[in-house]
Design a protein around this motif. Structure first.
Motif, PDB file in Angstrom:
ATOM      1  N   GLU A   1      29.396  51.158  36.970  1.00 13.70           N
ATOM      2  CA  GLU A   1      30.126  51.948  35.991  1.00 13.70           C
ATOM      3  C   GLU A   1      31.537  52.264  36.490  1.00 13.70           C
ATOM      4  OE1 GLU A   1      29.650  56.136  33.486  1.00 13.70           O
ATOM      5  OE2 GLU A   1      28.667  55.918  35.425  1.00 13.70           O
ATOM      6  N   GLY A   2      31.655  52.653  37.765  1.00 10.28           N
ATOM      7  CA  GLY A   2      32.963  52.971  38.327  1.00 10.28           C
ATOM      8  C   GLY A   2      33.869  51.758  38.396  1.00 10.28           C
ATOM      9  N   HIS A   3      33.302  50.618  38.749  1.00 10.89           N
ATOM     10  CA  HIS A   3      34.077  49.381  38.795  1.00 10.89           C
ATOM     11  C   HIS A   3      34.591  49.033  37.411  1.00 10.89           C
ATOM     12  CE1 HIS A   3      34.199  44.831  38.703  1.00 10.89           C
ATOM     13  NE2 HIS A   3      35.109  45.112  39.617  1.00 10.89           N
ATOM     14  N   ASP A   4      33.732  49.133  36.404  1.00 12.66           N
ATOM     15  CA  ASP A   4      34.150  48.847  35.030  1.00 12.66           C
ATOM     16  C   ASP A   4      35.264  49.787  34.578  1.00 12.66           C
ATOM     17  OD1 ASP A   4      32.316  46.803  34.827  1.00 12.66           O
ATOM     18  OD2 ASP A   4      30.823  47.975  33.727  1.00 12.66           O
ATOM     19  N   ARG A   5      35.149  51.060  34.924  1.00 11.60           N
ATOM     20  CA  ARG A   5      36.185  52.029  34.542  1.00 11.60           C
ATOM     21  C   ARG A   5      37.527  51.682  35.174  1.00 11.60           C
ATOM     22  NH1 ARG A   5      33.493  58.057  35.239  1.00 11.60           N
ATOM     23  NH2 ARG A   5      31.914  57.907  33.576  1.00 11.60           N
ATOM     24  N   LEU A   6      37.495  51.261  36.429  1.00 12.99           N
ATOM     25  CA  LEU A   6      38.729  50.904  37.116  1.00 12.99           C
ATOM     26  C   LEU A   6      39.378  49.692  36.454  1.00 12.99           C
ATOM     27  CD1 LEU A   6      40.774  51.083  39.422  1.00 12.99           C
ATOM     28  CD2 LEU A   6      39.160  49.788  40.850  1.00 12.99           C
ATOM     29  N   VAL A   7      38.595  48.670  36.175  1.00 10.23           N
ATOM     30  CA  VAL A   7      39.131  47.478  35.522  1.00 10.23           C
ATOM     31  C   VAL A   7      39.744  47.838  34.172  1.00 10.23           C
ATOM     32  CG1 VAL A   7      38.511  45.274  34.462  1.00 10.23           C
ATOM     33  CG2 VAL A   7      37.606  45.873  36.723  1.00 10.23           C
ATOM     34  N   THR A   8      39.051  48.665  33.405  1.00 11.53           N
ATOM     35  CA  THR A   8      39.556  49.072  32.094  1.00 11.53           C
ATOM     36  C   THR A   8      40.858  49.855  32.230  1.00 11.53           C
ATOM     37  OG1 THR A   8      37.338  49.146  31.138  1.00 11.53           O
ATOM     38  CG2 THR A   8      39.048  50.432  30.020  1.00 11.53           C
ATOM     39  N   ALA A   9      40.912  50.777  33.190  1.00 15.20           N
ATOM     40  CA  ALA A   9      42.115  51.589  33.378  1.00 15.20           C
ATOM     41  C   ALA A   9      43.316  50.713  33.733  1.00 15.20           C
ATOM     42  CB  ALA A   9      41.879  52.632  34.469  1.00 15.20           C
ATOM     43  N   LEU A  10      43.123  49.765  34.636  1.00 19.52           N
ATOM     44  CA  LEU A  10      44.223  48.890  35.035  1.00 19.52           C
ATOM     45  C   LEU A  10      44.639  47.965  33.890  1.00 19.52           C
ATOM     46  CD1 LEU A  10      42.977  47.990  38.613  1.00 19.52           C
ATOM     47  CD2 LEU A  10      45.051  49.274  38.078  1.00 19.52           C
ATOM     48  N   THR A  11      43.678  47.467  33.159  1.00 16.74           N
ATOM     49  CA  THR A  11      43.970  46.548  32.058  1.00 16.74           C
ATOM     50  C   THR A  11      44.732  47.241  30.937  1.00 16.74           C
ATOM     51  OG1 THR A  11      41.967  45.265  32.564  1.00 16.74           O
ATOM     52  CG2 THR A  11      42.934  44.968  30.381  1.00 16.74           C
ATOM     53  N   GLU A  12      44.401  48.488  30.668  1.00 17.01           N
ATOM     54  CA  GLU A  12      45.001  49.219  29.550  1.00 17.01           C
ATOM     55  C   GLU A  12      46.246  50.008  29.947  1.00 17.01           C
ATOM     56  OE1 GLU A  12      41.904  51.592  27.860  1.00 17.01           O
ATOM     57  OE2 GLU A  12      40.841  49.850  27.027  1.00 17.01           O
ATOM     58  N   ALA A  13      46.538  50.110  31.235  1.00 16.94           N
ATOM     59  CA  ALA A  13      47.687  50.907  31.682  1.00 16.94           C
ATOM     60  C   ALA A  13      49.001  50.251  31.260  1.00 16.94           C
ATOM     61  CB  ALA A  13      47.657  51.065  33.200  1.00 16.94           C
ATOM     62  N   PRO A  14      50.004  51.055  30.913  1.00 18.45           N
ATOM     63  CA  PRO A  14      51.317  50.488  30.556  1.00 18.45           C
ATOM     64  C   PRO A  14      52.047  49.971  31.787  1.00 18.45           C
ATOM     65  CG  PRO A  14      51.437  52.880  30.616  1.00 18.45           C
ATOM     66  CD  PRO A  14      49.976  52.527  30.809  1.00 18.45           C
ATOM     67  N   ASP A  15      52.911  48.998  31.584  1.00 18.65           N
ATOM     68  CA  ASP A  15      53.703  48.471  32.695  1.00 18.65           C
ATOM     69  C   ASP A  15      54.552  49.562  33.333  1.00 18.65           C
ATOM     70  OD1 ASP A  15      52.672  45.954  32.269  1.00 18.65           O
ATOM     71  OD2 ASP A  15      54.362  45.276  31.051  1.00 18.65           O
ATOM     72  N   ALA A  16      54.943  50.547  32.530  1.00 17.46           N
ATOM     73  CA  ALA A  16      55.812  51.628  33.026  1.00 17.46           C
ATOM     74  C   ALA A  16      55.014  52.800  33.594  1.00 17.46           C
ATOM     75  CB  ALA A  16      56.719  52.113  31.905  1.00 17.46           C
ATOM     76  N   LEU A  17      53.752  52.564  33.924  1.00 16.03           N
ATOM     77  CA  LEU A  17      52.913  53.620  34.499  1.00 16.03           C
ATOM     78  C   LEU A  17      53.625  54.318  35.657  1.00 16.03           C
ATOM     79  CD1 LEU A  17      50.053  54.983  34.947  1.00 16.03           C
ATOM     80  CD2 LEU A  17      49.619  53.096  36.546  1.00 16.03           C
TER      81      LEU A  17
END
Length: 250
Positions: free
Chosen positions: A83-99
């Motif tokens: 679950e934690g791995h999936d959350r991390l992948v989702t967060a990185l994938t959806e994060a804006p380039d200007a994070l």
């Protein structure tokens, strides 16, 4: 290597880690991390994934400690890790380039930093998980490009900081040469923190030569000392110094 590639590797390595942990069982010995069983490994990497996710998803701009490791074991622990791995992948994938968020190593952007850091954190610990299966020659490979990128992060990132414990009473030059990718690093060792350049200029007191994957695993101390995959030429005092003092701890 760009952010999308790092995320792709994070996905693959995280899944391989889970598969190996499930096959080995939570009480199997992690041979590359003395004193650890698979449950300790899963608790650690699961906590790190959640820690990284918080910076990316919530945009914290200053350091925050990790949330601690859970008192879980067996199937519930494996589910928690996935679950934690999936959350991390989702967060990185959806994060804006200007994070904008806190980081701790040089990088083109915070998003690039976290994608790279977690790709390598997960890759090294995937190797640990597979070691619990007794896999050495048969472990999943680390691709040359990813491995060379990880060597660079370790030498110029982690050990480019003043906190590096790699210090030499007698100054010396350690050269690291990847035979398959052509990458070369020269590490100046002294009583101060190491200084690494991407050059092959001048003589070296000690040279480590081998495929990028072997160098990656050796420099992270995941290959045994004296592994034939890495050739040590010159003053092996510097290679020994690295092995004894370079460990990166949480």
């Amino acid at each position: 290597m760009d952010t999308a590639e790092h995320i792709k590797h994070l996905v693959r390595e995280g899944q391989l880690l889970a598969d190996a942990a499930e096959l080995a069982g939570s009480h199997a010995e992690v041979r590359t991390c003395p004193g650890w069983e698979v449950r300790h490994l899963l608790r650690h990497i699961g906590m790190v994934h959640r820690w990284a996710t918080a910076f990316v998803a919530e945009g914290h701009t200053s350091y925050r400690p990790g949330g601690g490791e859970p008192d879980l074991d067996g199937a519930p622990l494996l589910d928690w890790y996935r679950e934690g791995h999936d959350r991390l992948v989702t967060a990185l994938t959806e994060a804006p380039d200007a994070l904008e968020c806190w980081t701790f190593l040089p990088a083109p952007s915070p998003l690039a930093f976290w994608a790279r850091r977690q790709a390598h954190e997960t890759t090294v610990h995937r190797v640990d998980a597979e070691s619990a299966l007794g896999l050495v020659a048969g472990r999943s490979p680390v691709g040359p490009e990813l491995a060379a990128d990880g060597v660079d992060e370790l030498l110029r990132g982690f050990h480019g900081r003043a906190t590096s414990r790699v210090r030499a009473d007698r100054p010396g030059t350690l050269r690291v040469r990847a035979t398959d990718t052509g990458d070369v690093w020269t590490v100046l060792l002294s009583a101060d923190a190491p200084r690494t350049t991407r050059t092959a200029d001048g003589p070296a007191d000690c040279e480590l030569t081998g495929p990028a994957e072997a160098l990656y695993l050796s420099l992270w101390n995941r290959l045994p000392a004296g592994s034939p995959a890495v050739t040590v030429a010159g003053d092996d005092r510097l290679a020994l110094l690295w092995r004894e003092t370079s460990a990166v701890t949480w």
